[in-house]
Design a protein around this motif. Structure first.
Motif, short mmCIF file in Angstrom:
data_model
loop_
_atom_site.label_atom_id
_atom_site.label_comp_id
_atom_site.label_asym_id
_atom_site.label_seq_id
_atom_site.Cartn_x
_atom_site.Cartn_y
_atom_site.Cartn_z
N GLU A 320 0.85 -1.16 -0.06
CA GLU A 320 0.09 0.04 0.02
C GLU A 320 0.83 1.23 0.00
OE1 GLU A 320 -0.25 -2.44 2.14
OE2 GLU A 320 -2.20 -3.28 2.23
N LEU A 321 1.74 1.30 0.70
CA LEU A 321 2.84 2.53 0.78
C LEU A 321 3.61 2.52 -0.45
CD1 LEU A 321 4.21 1.65 4.59
CD2 LEU A 321 2.97 3.68 3.85
N ASP A 322 4.05 1.48 -1.31
CA ASP A 322 5.08 1.53 -2.40
C ASP A 322 3.84 2.17 -3.61
OD1 ASP A 322 7.00 0.54 -1.14
OD2 ASP A 322 6.64 -1.34 -1.92
N LEU A 323 2.69 1.59 -3.60
CA LEU A 323 1.40 2.09 -4.39
C LEU A 323 1.34 3.81 -4.26
CD1 LEU A 323 -0.23 1.55 -6.85
CD2 LEU A 323 -2.12 0.88 -4.98
N ALA A 324 1.23 4.36 -2.86
CA ALA A 324 0.95 5.38 -2.56
C ALA A 324 2.05 6.25 -3.21
CB ALA A 324 0.62 5.54 -1.00
N VAL A 325 3.28 5.95 -2.86
CA VAL A 325 4.51 6.68 -3.35
C VAL A 325 4.59 6.93 -4.78
CG1 VAL A 325 6.98 6.63 -3.26
CG2 VAL A 325 5.73 6.43 -1.13
N VAL A 326 4.35 5.74 -5.59
CA VAL A 326 4.78 5.52 -6.98
C VAL A 326 3.50 6.38 -7.70
CG1 VAL A 326 4.30 3.87 -8.93
CG2 VAL A 326 5.88 3.42 -6.87
N THR A 327 2.32 6.46 -7.22
CA THR A 327 1.11 6.97 -7.61
C THR A 327 1.20 8.36 -7.79
OG1 THR A 327 -0.26 5.15 -7.32
CG2 THR A 327 -1.36 6.84 -7.84
N ALA A 328 1.38 8.86 -6.39
CA ALA A 328 1.53 10.44 -6.06
C ALA A 328 2.56 11.12 -6.99
CB ALA A 328 2.17 10.36 -4.54
N ARG A 329 3.87 10.39 -7.16
CA ARG A 329 5.00 10.86 -8.07
C ARG A 329 4.47 10.93 -9.56
NH1 ARG A 329 8.33 12.85 -8.98
NH2 ARG A 329 10.41 12.09 -8.75
N ALA A 330 3.83 9.97 -9.97
CA ALA A 330 3.24 9.79 -11.15
C ALA A 330 2.46 10.88 -11.48
CB ALA A 330 2.63 8.67 -11.69
N ALA A 331 1.62 11.41 -10.64
CA ALA A 331 0.70 12.23 -10.69
C ALA A 331 1.11 13.83 -10.43
CB ALA A 331 -0.58 11.89 -9.62
N GLY A 332 2.50 13.91 -10.10
CA GLY A 332 3.02 15.24 -10.04
C GLY A 332 3.56 15.62 -8.58
N ALA A 333 3.44 14.90 -7.57
CA ALA A 333 4.18 14.90 -6.37
C ALA A 333 5.76 15.25 -6.93
CB ALA A 333 4.04 14.01 -5.42
N ILE A 334 6.45 16.00 -6.13
CA ILE A 334 7.97 16.15 -6.48
C ILE A 334 8.85 15.22 -5.76
CG2 ILE A 334 7.50 18.57 -7.44
CD1 ILE A 334 9.00 19.37 -4.90
N GLY A 335 8.20 14.60 -4.66
CA GLY A 335 8.86 13.54 -3.91
C GLY A 335 8.10 13.18 -2.89
N ALA A 336 8.19 11.72 -2.71
CA ALA A 336 7.26 11.16 -1.89
C ALA A 336 8.13 9.83 -1.16
CB ALA A 336 6.06 10.30 -2.44
N ARG A 337 7.67 9.50 0.13
CA ARG A 337 8.17 8.60 0.82
C ARG A 337 7.12 8.16 2.01
NH1 ARG A 337 9.81 10.35 5.90
NH2 ARG A 337 11.12 8.77 6.20
N MET A 338 7.29 6.76 2.33
CA MET A 338 6.82 6.33 3.60
C MET A 338 6.89 7.06 4.84
SD MET A 338 8.22 2.63 4.83
CE MET A 338 8.32 3.56 6.63
N THR A 339 6.46 7.16 5.82
CA THR A 339 7.03 7.84 7.08
C THR A 339 6.56 7.01 8.18
OG1 THR A 339 6.71 10.05 8.26
CG2 THR A 339 4.94 9.47 7.26
N GLY A 340 7.22 7.15 9.26
CA GLY A 340 6.93 6.18 10.31
C GLY A 340 7.71 4.97 10.43
N GLY A 341 7.22 4.30 11.44
CA GLY A 341 7.82 2.81 11.56
C GLY A 341 7.67 1.88 10.49
N VAL A 359 -3.56 14.58 -7.40
CA VAL A 359 -2.59 13.40 -6.60
C VAL A 359 -3.64 12.71 -6.05
CG1 VAL A 359 -0.97 13.05 -5.09
CG2 VAL A 359 -0.43 14.41 -6.92
N GLN A 360 -4.46 13.41 -5.14
CA GLN A 360 -5.34 12.62 -4.26
C GLN A 360 -6.29 11.91 -5.06
OE1 GLN A 360 -7.14 16.37 -2.38
NE2 GLN A 360 -6.54 15.46 -0.45
N ALA A 361 -6.94 12.24 -6.25
CA ALA A 361 -7.86 11.43 -7.03
C ALA A 361 -6.90 10.19 -7.66
CB ALA A 361 -8.32 12.22 -8.20
N ALA A 362 -5.87 10.32 -8.00
CA ALA A 362 -4.96 9.39 -8.66
C ALA A 362 -4.64 8.37 -7.70
CB ALA A 362 -3.55 9.94 -9.10
N VAL A 363 -4.42 8.60 -6.22
CA VAL A 363 -4.10 7.64 -5.28
C VAL A 363 -5.37 6.96 -5.05
CG1 VAL A 363 -3.34 7.34 -2.84
CG2 VAL A 363 -2.03 8.91 -4.43
N LEU A 364 -6.48 7.55 -4.86
CA LEU A 364 -7.63 6.79 -4.52
C LEU A 364 -8.17 5.73 -5.72
CD1 LEU A 364 -10.01 9.87 -3.13
CD2 LEU A 364 -9.15 7.74 -1.98
#
Ligand code: ADP
Ligand code: MG
Length: 394
Positions: A320-341, A359-364
């Motif tokens: 889920e975290l990998d998908l969130a990061v890859v999708t956010a980047r593809a939709a225009g985020a300039i950097g993304a990472r999982m955060t926390g433990g 980005v929100q729509a793409a991730v959903l």
């Protein structure tokens, strides 16, 4: 102290009045936090770079004329009552272990608990619980500043952070570092807290998201994989083993120049764990330097590299975290990472303001396509740490 109080503070006052049949003496609040970069570096004596966020836990409090403590929260129907004379870690459990643990821990840092008055506390909050935004530190820090004031203790904020950590470690029983409480107590508007987890020195570094036209988008996957607890312990053990073999007190004492020697000495898995910590510490330092020089629009590649390191070397990501990061980047985020433990929880995506809806729509959409649970997406702003918000009735 601000003249106008927020709806949340008003709710805390009203909750206090209905539970205790009289008004509160004052209101204190403390924020949740998110870590911009520097993951699993805290227990390796390294560097972290969290920010306090604009989600807060509010405490309404009044002292009493006797030795009784009563704590209540909008999250719980019961009011927990205990005497100051019975305030020992073994007697405390459930959610009230957080506020009562802080009262106990203040005693460990110099408060004379045989001389202070009892008190009543009502807690209200808009920090989501268990989303990796540290509702626990928000609660501890709000209670810590409130009691520090009404008990006249004059402890500084670095000490109050250690009070919250001690409560969480010894009373709640969670082996957490000092990052969450430090962010909640030391955070500033539009800034990150650069914390050295060995010396415990902290420095506020301006973030400048608004002038750069950027937002910090949180993607809470709402999943927690079952190996989270065991995985955390295993990663800590690998780090200790790596430091031991390398002959250093902590992985903080290694630099990227030591990695070839580490690779020669360590088994592949331990080496990759060590490489994550060593490179992640360097990325925190690089992020601080970049924020001071080029500004936040230039930190995207560091966030991306941090995620890859956690995914491939430290192996604490989740599909889920990998998908969130890859999708956010593809939709225009300039950097993304999982955060926390890791093993679930939230990702962050540094996103141009105008692209946040896309980005929100793409991730959903991507989560729906993969059959994952619907994530919770929201923008956070870096906010001030714990504050004394109001005195008496408003
Ligand atoms: P988080 O990532 O949100 O810090 P934790 O498991 O560390 O998650 O802490 C969450 C716990 O903290 C809750 O289960 C509860 O016991 C306590 N807590 C947090 N906020 C509140 C609140 N407003 N009222 C009562 N308890 C709270
Ligand atoms: Mg917590």
């Amino acid at each position: 102290m601000t003249a106008a109080i927020s709806a949340l503070e008003r709710a805390a006052q009203a909750g206090f009045a209905s539970r205790f049949d009289h008004g509160a003496m004052g209101l204190w609040s403390a924020p949740g936090r998110v870590n911009l970069i520097g993951e699993h570096t805290d227990y390796n004596d390294g560097f972290v770079l969290p920010l306090a966020i604009d989600r807060r836990t509010v405490v309404a409090l009044a002292t009493r004329n006797d030795r009784i403590i009563r704590v209540a929260s909008s999250f719980a129907s019961e009011t927990v009552e205990v005497s100051l004379d019975e305030l020992v870690p073994e007697n405390l459990d459930g959610w009230s272990a957080y506020p009562l643990g802080v009262a106990w821990a203040l005693g460990q840092f110099g408060a004379d608990l045989s001389a202070v008055p009892g008190f009543e506390i009502y807690v209200d909050s808009n920090v989501p619980v268990g989303a990796g935004l540290s509702s626990s530190a928000a609660l501890e820090s709000a209670v810590a500043v409130a009691l520090n004031d009404v008990w006249g203790l004059k402890l500084d904020r670095l000490t109050l952070a250690r009070v919250g950590q001690l409560a969480e470690n010894r009373v709640v029983g969670a082996p957490t570092g000092i990052m969450d409480q430090s962010a909640s107590l030391l955070g500033r508007t539009d800034a990150v807290v650069f914390l050295d987890c060995r010396s415990l020195s902290a420095e506020v570094i301006p973030l400048g998201l608004n002038p750069a036209g950027l937002e910090l988008l949180i993607i809470d996957t709402r999943v927690s994989h079952s190996h989270a607890t065991g995985g955390y312990a295993a990663r800590r053990a690998s780090c200790e083993a790596g430091a031991h073999t390398m002959g250093v007190p902590a992985l903080r004492d290694l630099s990227v120049d030591d990695l070839p020697r580490a690779q020669a000495l360590l088994d592949d898995e331990t080496f990759r764990r060590v490489r994550h910590i060593v490179t992640e510490n360097q990325r925190v330092l690089d992020t601080v330097q970049t924020l001071r020089g080029s500004g936040c629009a230039a930190i995207g590649a560091l966030l991306d590299a941090s995620h890859r390191s956690m995914r491939d070397d430290f192996e604490i990501s989740a599909p889920e975290l990998d998908l969130a990061v890859v999708t956010a980047r593809a939709a225009g985020a300039i950097g993304a990472r999982m955060t926390g433990g890791g093993f679930g929880g939230a990702a962050i995506a540094l996103t141009p303001t105008e692209l946040v809806p896309a980005v929100q729509a793409a991730v959903l959409a991507a989560f729906a396509t993969h059959g994952f649970a619907t994530p919770d997406l929201f923008v956070v702003h870096a906010a001030d740490g714990a504050t004394h918000d109001a005195d008496g009735e408003h």
